[in-house]
Scaffold this motif. Structure first.
Motif, PDB file in Angstrom:
ATOM      1  N   ILE A  29       0.846  -1.192   0.000  1.00  0.00           N
ATOM      2  CA  ILE A  29       0.000   0.000   0.000  1.00  0.00           C
ATOM      3  C   ILE A  29       0.881   1.241   0.000  1.00  0.00           C
ATOM      4  CG2 ILE A  29      -1.779   1.292   1.227  1.00  0.00           C
ATOM      5  CD1 ILE A  29      -2.733  -1.318   2.437  1.00  0.00           C
ATOM      6  N   PRO A  30       0.789   2.073  -1.054  1.00  0.00           N
ATOM      7  CA  PRO A  30       1.640   3.270  -1.107  1.00  0.00           C
ATOM      8  C   PRO A  30       1.150   4.339  -0.142  1.00  0.00           C
ATOM      9  CG  PRO A  30       0.122   3.254  -2.965  1.00  0.00           C
ATOM     10  CD  PRO A  30      -0.066   1.939  -2.247  1.00  0.00           C
ATOM     11  N   VAL A  31       2.063   5.165   0.310  1.00  0.00           N
ATOM     12  CA  VAL A  31       1.707   6.282   1.184  1.00  0.00           C
ATOM     13  C   VAL A  31       1.098   7.388   0.320  1.00  0.00           C
ATOM     14  CG1 VAL A  31       2.569   8.022   2.784  1.00  0.00           C
ATOM     15  CG2 VAL A  31       3.537   5.716   2.799  1.00  0.00           C
ATOM     16  N   ALA A  32      -0.078   7.849   0.702  1.00  0.00           N
ATOM     17  CA  ALA A  32      -0.751   8.893  -0.074  1.00  0.00           C
ATOM     18  C   ALA A  32       0.026  10.201   0.025  1.00  0.00           C
ATOM     19  CB  ALA A  32      -2.174   9.085   0.429  1.00  0.00           C
ATOM     20  N   PRO A  33       0.049  10.975  -1.060  1.00  0.00           N
ATOM     21  CA  PRO A  33       0.742  12.269  -1.005  1.00  0.00           C
ATOM     22  C   PRO A  33       0.019  13.236  -0.076  1.00  0.00           C
ATOM     23  CG  PRO A  33      -0.521  12.076  -3.036  1.00  0.00           C
ATOM     24  CD  PRO A  33      -0.562  10.722  -2.382  1.00  0.00           C
ATOM     25  N   ILE A  34       0.757  14.167   0.482  1.00  0.00           N
ATOM     26  CA  ILE A  34       0.171  15.164   1.368  1.00  0.00           C
ATOM     27  C   ILE A  34      -0.753  16.076   0.574  1.00  0.00           C
ATOM     28  CG2 ILE A  34       0.676  17.137   2.867  1.00  0.00           C
ATOM     29  CD1 ILE A  34       3.276  15.806   3.629  1.00  0.00           C
ATOM     30  N   ASP A  35      -1.931  16.333   1.111  1.00  0.00           N
ATOM     31  CA  ASP A  35      -2.871  17.236   0.450  1.00  0.00           C
ATOM     32  C   ASP A  35      -2.229  18.613   0.311  1.00  0.00           C
ATOM     33  OD1 ASP A  35      -6.072  17.661  -0.068  1.00  0.00           O
ATOM     34  OD2 ASP A  35      -5.146  19.442   0.811  1.00  0.00           O
ATOM     35  N   PRO A  36      -2.290  19.211  -0.907  1.00  0.00           N
ATOM     36  CA  PRO A  36      -1.612  20.495  -1.122  1.00  0.00           C
ATOM     37  C   PRO A  36      -2.137  21.636  -0.257  1.00  0.00           C
ATOM     38  CG  PRO A  36      -3.065  19.946  -2.972  1.00  0.00           C
ATOM     39  CD  PRO A  36      -2.959  18.724  -2.117  1.00  0.00           C
ATOM     40  N   ILE A  37      -3.414  21.548   0.169  1.00  0.00           N
ATOM     41  CA  ILE A  37      -3.974  22.603   1.012  1.00  0.00           C
ATOM     42  C   ILE A  37      -3.819  22.259   2.491  1.00  0.00           C
ATOM     43  CG2 ILE A  37      -6.003  23.975   1.533  1.00  0.00           C
ATOM     44  CD1 ILE A  37      -4.902  24.394  -1.264  1.00  0.00           C
ATOM     45  N   LEU A  38      -4.317  21.092   2.878  1.00  0.00           N
ATOM     46  CA  LEU A  38      -4.229  20.695   4.279  1.00  0.00           C
ATOM     47  C   LEU A  38      -2.782  20.480   4.711  1.00  0.00           C
ATOM     48  CD1 LEU A  38      -7.242  18.206   4.459  1.00  0.00           C
ATOM     49  CD2 LEU A  38      -7.177  20.623   5.081  1.00  0.00           C
ATOM     50  N   GLY A  39      -1.925  20.150   3.738  1.00  0.00           N
ATOM     51  CA  GLY A  39      -0.511  19.978   4.054  1.00  0.00           C
ATOM     52  C   GLY A  39       0.130  21.269   4.530  1.00  0.00           C
ATOM     53  N   THR A  40      -0.436  22.404   4.094  1.00  0.00           N
ATOM     54  CA  THR A  40       0.068  23.701   4.537  1.00  0.00           C
ATOM     55  C   THR A  40      -0.095  23.850   6.046  1.00  0.00           C
ATOM     56  OG1 THR A  40      -0.566  24.655   2.406  1.00  0.00           O
ATOM     57  CG2 THR A  40      -0.086  26.193   4.192  1.00  0.00           C
ATOM     58  N   THR A  41      -1.207  23.328   6.572  1.00  0.00           N
ATOM     59  CA  THR A  41      -1.435  23.391   8.022  1.00  0.00           C
ATOM     60  C   THR A  41      -0.407  22.546   8.767  1.00  0.00           C
ATOM     61  OG1 THR A  41      -3.811  23.775   7.717  1.00  0.00           O
ATOM     62  CG2 THR A  41      -3.109  22.923   9.856  1.00  0.00           C
ATOM     63  N   GLN A  42      -0.056  21.397   8.193  1.00  0.00           N
ATOM     64  CA  GLN A  42       0.971  20.565   8.823  1.00  0.00           C
ATOM     65  C   GLN A  42       2.306  21.305   8.868  1.00  0.00           C
ATOM     66  OE1 GLN A  42       0.025  17.103   6.093  1.00  0.00           O
ATOM     67  NE2 GLN A  42       0.228  15.967   7.994  1.00  0.00           N
ATOM     68  N   LEU A  43       2.641  21.981   7.777  1.00  0.00           N
ATOM     69  CA  LEU A  43       3.879  22.762   7.755  1.00  0.00           C
ATOM     70  C   LEU A  43       3.810  23.909   8.758  1.00  0.00           C
ATOM     71  CD1 LEU A  43       4.468  22.937   3.883  1.00  0.00           C
ATOM     72  CD2 LEU A  43       5.683  21.509   5.539  1.00  0.00           C
ATOM     73  N   PHE A  44       2.630  24.530   8.865  1.00  0.00           N
ATOM     74  CA  PHE A  44       2.438  25.626   9.812  1.00  0.00           C
ATOM     75  C   PHE A  44       2.650  25.147  11.244  1.00  0.00           C
ATOM     76  CE2 PHE A  44      -0.480  27.724  12.777  1.00  0.00           C
ATOM     77  CZ  PHE A  44      -0.069  29.047  12.671  1.00  0.00           C
ATOM     78  N   ASN A  45       2.061  24.006  11.581  1.00  0.00           N
ATOM     79  CA  ASN A  45       2.183  23.478  12.941  1.00  0.00           C
ATOM     80  C   ASN A  45       3.632  23.126  13.283  1.00  0.00           C
ATOM     81  OD1 ASN A  45      -0.569  23.741  13.368  1.00  0.00           O
ATOM     82  ND2 ASN A  45      -1.011  21.653  12.699  1.00  0.00           N
ATOM     83  N   ALA A  46       4.383  22.699  12.274  1.00  0.00           N
ATOM     84  CA  ALA A  46       5.771  22.299  12.521  1.00  0.00           C
ATOM     85  C   ALA A  46       6.728  23.486  12.546  1.00  0.00           C
ATOM     86  CB  ALA A  46       6.218  21.304  11.441  1.00  0.00           C
ATOM     87  N   ASP A  47       6.285  24.632  12.038  1.00  0.00           N
ATOM     88  CA  ASP A  47       7.139  25.828  11.985  1.00  0.00           C
ATOM     89  C   ASP A  47       7.297  26.423  13.383  1.00  0.00           C
ATOM     90  OD1 ASP A  47       8.293  28.359  11.496  1.00  0.00           O
ATOM     91  OD2 ASP A  47       7.425  28.393   9.490  1.00  0.00           O
ATOM     92  N   LYS A  48       8.522  26.742  13.763  1.00  0.00           N
ATOM     93  CA  LYS A  48       8.805  27.280  15.103  1.00  0.00           C
ATOM     94  C   LYS A  48       8.800  28.802  15.144  1.00  0.00           C
ATOM     95  CE  LYS A  48       9.369  23.089  16.537  1.00  0.00           C
ATOM     96  NZ  LYS A  48       8.311  22.437  17.341  1.00  0.00           N
TER      97      LYS A  48
END
Length: 236
Positions: A29-48
């Protein structure tokens, strides 16, 4: 102890589960790519960075950048809690949704005096969110509307729209929508595609307001022209 059929079945089940547990069931089972919009929130949460701003999902935020719950939402939920156990309960709903919810929704969308609603020409079904509703619609179209297996979506559109319709068995095509150079609606390109390229019976996905992801909407007059072309070309 003499083994019973139940003991034998239980033993077989344990052996079977042990086999599954050791087998690489999920390796392919391949890992699904990060959603281009919701992935922005993941990057935001990880940003210090203390001055970071979330420009991903379009939602209300407080001055501190935190999720903001509207007062009207709080009041509605308080009313629901007050009626819980009397007017409201946690009983299973019908598959197509509560009748009163569908009635109120039709009145909100089409107006309380809509002739289409009065003539019972509007069918309502509750679904799980916008994407869930689109998937249900795609499967319904694929099953019951053989002439409508082609769907036209705006270029660009919300990141998961294409996949939803493709997985639902529909052929996805795009119509021009956004002019990056002028940051405006490509109304001429859109109308040309609907008038000349989309075949009668085709489905067309339209964003009623706050087009995602551009934020560009047709004017009221342009909506009237779109509706006219849809009717003339027998587009759904």
């Amino acid at each position: 102890i003499t083994p019973t059929p139940w003991h034998e079945a239980a033993t077989a089940s344990r052996h079977l589960w042990g086999t599954f547990a050791m087998a690489p069931l999920f390796e392919q089972i391949p890992v699904a790519p990060i959603d281009p919009i919701l992935g922005t929130t993941q990057l935001f949460n990880a940003d210090k960075n203390a001055k970071k701003i979330n420009l991903g999902v379009g939602a209300y935020r407080s001055e501190q950048g935190k999720p903001f719950v509207l007062e009207v939402v709080k009041e509605a939920e308080q009313e629901m809690l007050a009626e819980l156990g009397s007017k409201l309960n946690k009983e299973y709903s019908t598959i197509d949704g509560p009748e009163d919810l569908k009635k109120q929704t039709r009145a909100l969308v089409f107006g309380p005096d809509s002739e289409a609603v009065k003539a019972s020409r509007v069918a309502s079904v509750q679904a799980l969110s916008g994407t869930g509703a689109l998937r249900v619609a795609a499967e319904f179209i694929k099953t019951h509307m053989p002439a409508a297996h082609e769907i036209w979506v705006s270029d660009p559109t919300w990141g998961n729209h294409n996949t939803i319709f493709e997985k639902g068995g529909l052929k996805v095509k795009t119509y021009p929508y956004y002019k990056a150079a002028t940051r405006s609606l490509d109304f001429e390109g859109m109308m040309t595609a609907l008038q000349k390229d989309a075949q009668p019976g085709s489905m067309v996905l339209l964003h009623a307001c706050a087009h995602n992801p551009t934020g560009v909407d047709p004017s009221e007059e342009q909506w009237r022209q779109i509706a006219k072309v849809m009717q003339e070309r027998q587009l759904v």
